[in-house]
Enzyme design. Structure first.
Site, short mmCIF file in Angstrom:
data_model
loop_
_atom_site.label_atom_id
_atom_site.label_comp_id
_atom_site.label_asym_id
_atom_site.label_seq_id
_atom_site.Cartn_x
_atom_site.Cartn_y
_atom_site.Cartn_z
CG HIS A 126 -0.03 16.82 57.83
ND1 HIS A 126 0.67 15.63 57.89
CD2 HIS A 126 0.35 17.51 58.93
CE1 HIS A 126 1.45 15.61 58.97
NE2 HIS A 126 1.26 16.73 59.62
CB CYS A 153 -7.46 34.54 45.50
SG CYS A 153 -8.61 34.95 46.81
CG ASN A 219 2.99 0.39 61.10
OD1 ASN A 219 3.55 -0.26 60.22
ND2 ASN A 219 3.00 1.70 61.13
C1 BJW Z 1 0.62 0.25 57.10
C2 BJW Z 1 0.12 -0.43 56.04
C3 BJW Z 1 -1.11 -1.06 56.23
C4 BJW Z 1 1.98 0.35 55.40
N1 BJW Z 1 -1.71 -0.93 57.40
N2 BJW Z 1 0.07 0.43 58.27
C5 BJW Z 1 10.49 18.01 66.26
C6 BJW Z 1 11.66 17.30 66.02
C7 BJW Z 1 12.22 17.27 64.75
C8 BJW Z 1 11.65 17.95 63.68
C9 BJW Z 1 10.49 18.62 63.92
C10 BJW Z 1 9.94 18.67 65.20
N3 BJW Z 1 8.80 19.40 65.12
C11 BJW Z 1 8.64 19.82 63.85
C12 BJW Z 1 9.65 19.38 63.09
C13 BJW Z 1 9.86 19.62 61.63
C14 BJW Z 1 9.00 18.75 60.76
C15 BJW Z 1 9.23 17.28 61.10
O1 BJW Z 1 8.51 16.64 61.82
N4 BJW Z 1 10.29 16.72 60.55
C16 BJW Z 1 10.62 15.32 60.79
C17 BJW Z 1 10.58 14.54 59.48
C18 BJW Z 1 11.98 15.28 61.43
N5 BJW Z 1 7.60 19.08 60.93
C19 BJW Z 1 7.04 20.08 60.26
O2 BJW Z 1 7.67 20.77 59.46
C20 BJW Z 1 5.59 20.35 60.53
N6 BJW Z 1 5.40 21.70 60.85
C21 BJW Z 1 5.72 22.21 62.03
O3 BJW Z 1 6.14 21.52 62.93
O4 BJW Z 1 5.51 23.56 62.13
C22 BJW Z 1 6.16 24.27 63.18
C23 BJW Z 1 7.53 24.58 62.64
C24 BJW Z 1 7.65 25.39 61.55
C25 BJW Z 1 8.93 25.67 61.07
C26 BJW Z 1 10.05 25.12 61.67
C27 BJW Z 1 9.89 24.26 62.76
C28 BJW Z 1 8.62 23.99 63.25
C29 BJW Z 1 4.75 20.11 59.29
C30 BJW Z 1 4.75 18.70 58.87
C31 BJW Z 1 4.00 18.56 57.55
C32 BJW Z 1 4.13 17.17 56.99
N7 BJW Z 1 3.70 17.17 55.67
C33 BJW Z 1 3.66 15.94 54.93
C34 BJW Z 1 3.40 16.24 53.44
C35 BJW Z 1 1.93 16.65 53.21
C36 BJW Z 1 1.71 17.02 51.82
C37 BJW Z 1 2.01 15.88 50.87
O5 BJW Z 1 1.31 14.87 50.91
O6 BJW Z 1 2.96 15.99 50.08
O7 BJW Z 1 2.68 15.06 55.47
S1 BJW Z 1 5.16 14.98 55.08
C38 BJW Z 1 4.40 13.42 55.05
O8 BJW Z 1 4.71 12.76 56.31
C39 BJW Z 1 2.90 13.69 55.04
C40 BJW Z 1 2.42 12.74 56.10
O9 BJW Z 1 1.17 13.17 56.61
C41 BJW Z 1 3.53 12.72 57.11
C42 BJW Z 1 3.54 11.52 58.01
O10 BJW Z 1 3.77 10.36 57.26
P1 BJW Z 1 3.03 9.02 57.67
O11 BJW Z 1 1.57 9.20 57.52
O12 BJW Z 1 3.52 8.56 58.96
O13 BJW Z 1 3.47 8.07 56.46
P2 BJW Z 1 4.81 7.18 56.30
O14 BJW Z 1 4.94 6.86 54.87
O15 BJW Z 1 5.95 7.83 56.97
O16 BJW Z 1 4.50 5.85 57.12
C43 BJW Z 1 3.52 4.93 56.67
C44 BJW Z 1 3.39 3.84 57.71
O17 BJW Z 1 2.33 3.00 57.32
C45 BJW Z 1 4.64 2.95 57.85
O18 BJW Z 1 4.96 2.82 59.23
C46 BJW Z 1 4.19 1.61 57.27
O19 BJW Z 1 4.80 0.49 57.93
C47 BJW Z 1 2.72 1.65 57.55
N8 BJW Z 1 1.90 0.82 56.69
N9 BJW Z 1 1.09 -0.33 55.00
C48 BJW Z 1 -1.12 -0.20 58.39
N10 BJW Z 1 -1.64 -1.80 55.24
ZN ZN Z 2 -7.03 35.82 48.29
#
Ligand code: BJW
Ligand code: ZN
Length: 255
Positions: A126, A153, A219
């Site tokens: 990401h 840029c 987790n």
């Molecule tokens: C601990 C802890 C401790 C606490 N020890 N653990 C298939 C089905 C449905 C939807 C889609 C699909 N394919 C694609 C999509 C759309 C979408 C998506 O997935 N949506 C879902 C939400 C439904 N995906 C996209 O849009 C992606 N692009 C894509 O697929 O392109 C092709 C496409 C284009 C156009 C249309 C369709 C397809 C891009 C995804 C980009 C995600 N970006 C973000 C933001 C980044 C910038 C920013 O920081 O603002 O990335 S969203 C956010 O979520 C961030 C993270 O990397 C990502 C994942 O989150 P993560 O890391 O799992 O964090 P949390 O907070 O959710 O969980 C934390 C965990 O830690 C918890 O479980 C806690 O319990 C645990 N924890 N303390 C260990 N001490």
């Molecule tokens: Zn440029």
């Protein structure tokens, strides 16, 4: 909060950890939680920004609609992240890089803490909050700590945006493909601190499982993916990961 006890690392996992040649680790926001980085979905400060849910402000649409607001959000978070240090989980994962013949670290995080802990090779699905990217020619710029961020840029004069992957955007070219190829080849896949709901990152453990890898989740909470795993270690990454490497392998003592 319940933490994993030394004896709850199974012999199976310990043995696989000792003998695997190819290991893939996938991390999410939870791996940085003990460094003070808020997670997205576990409450904390990043879930809402000036009344906007993070999946609205961190979206492709918002870059088109209001780039200054997007920068304000990322500048704020970059400032929060700058003084933060890697925790025991980042450091443990950095040690694993030297331990296995093939070690692939894939992160969804944009905070750079794996690299700060010493991991040399990190697949960032990401992007990274410390870079900007041209909206037109995609040239990338490092944002140096303490220096003002470039706005346009140098090559083509167009606006820069954060070099991160927002909702609705495609991942950096080749990043997911490399991660998926590695998932297909790994013997052990350890997934740390992700809620497992954002795709395509969440499909990596599915790919590894389908290819026959042993799957382990670390987790404190159950996640969307927990049912897929061979072993779920309930606890904080900084406490659990060092235990995996240090737990005694009783399969060896009986052989
Ligand atoms: C601990 C802890 C401790 C606490 N020890 N653990 C298939 C089905 C449905 C939807 C889609 C699909 N394919 C694609 C999509 C759309 C979408 C998506 O997935 N949506 C879902 C939400 C439904 N995906 C996209 O849009 C992606 N692009 C894509 O697929 O392109 C092709 C496409 C284009 C156009 C249309 C369709 C397809 C891009 C995804 C980009 C995600 N970006 C973000 C933001 C980044 C910038 C920013 O920081 O603002 O990335 S969203 C956010 O979520 C961030 C993270 O990397 C990502 C994942 O989150 P993560 O890391 O799992 O964090 P949390 O907070 O959710 O969980 C934390 C965990 O830690 C918890 O479980 C806690 O319990 C645990 N924890 N303390 C260990 N001490
Ligand atoms: Zn440029």
């Amino acid at each position: 909060m319940q933490t994993v006890q030394r004896q709850s690392i199974s012999d199976q996992l310990r043995h696989r950890f000792d003998t695997a040649k190819s290991v893939l680790v996938l991390t999410g926001a939870g791996v940085s939680a003990e460094s003070g980085v808020p997670t997205f979905r576990g409450g904390g400060n990043t879930a809402v920004w000036k009344g906007m849910p993070f999946d609205v402000i961190s979206s492709a649409k918002m870059v088109d609609r209001d780039l200054p607001a997007v920068w304000e959000w990322f500048d704020y978070r970059r400032t929060l992240l700058q003084p933060l240090e890697p925790n025991a989980a980042h450091r443990e994962i950095a040690r694993w890089e030297k331990r296995f013949q093939q070690f692939i670290l894939v992160t969804q995080n944009i905070d750079g803490l794996h690299q700060k802990a010493g991991s040399k090779s990190v697949i960032e699905l990401h992007g990274n909050i410390s870079r900007a990217r041209c909206v037109e020619c995609h040239a990338r710029y490092e944002i140096l700590a303490g220096e003002s961020r470039p706005e346009q840029c140098a090559g083509c004069g167009n606006w820069l945006r954060p070099d991160v992957v927002l909702f609705g955007e495609i991942l950096p070219p080749g990043a997911f493909e490399l991660a998926a190829k590695s998932a297909q080849k790994c013997e052990l896949c350890i997934v740390v601190g992700t809620s497992g709901i954002v795709y395509p990152a969440a499909s990596l453990p599915e790919i590894a499982k389908a290819a026959g890898a042993y799957l382990c989740e670390v987790n404190p909470e159950r996640t969307a993916l927990s049912g897929l795993f061979d072993e779920v270690l309930t606890g904080k990454a900084g406490e659990v990961l060092p235990m995996i490497a240090s737990a005694p392998d009783s399969t060896n003592t009986h052989s």
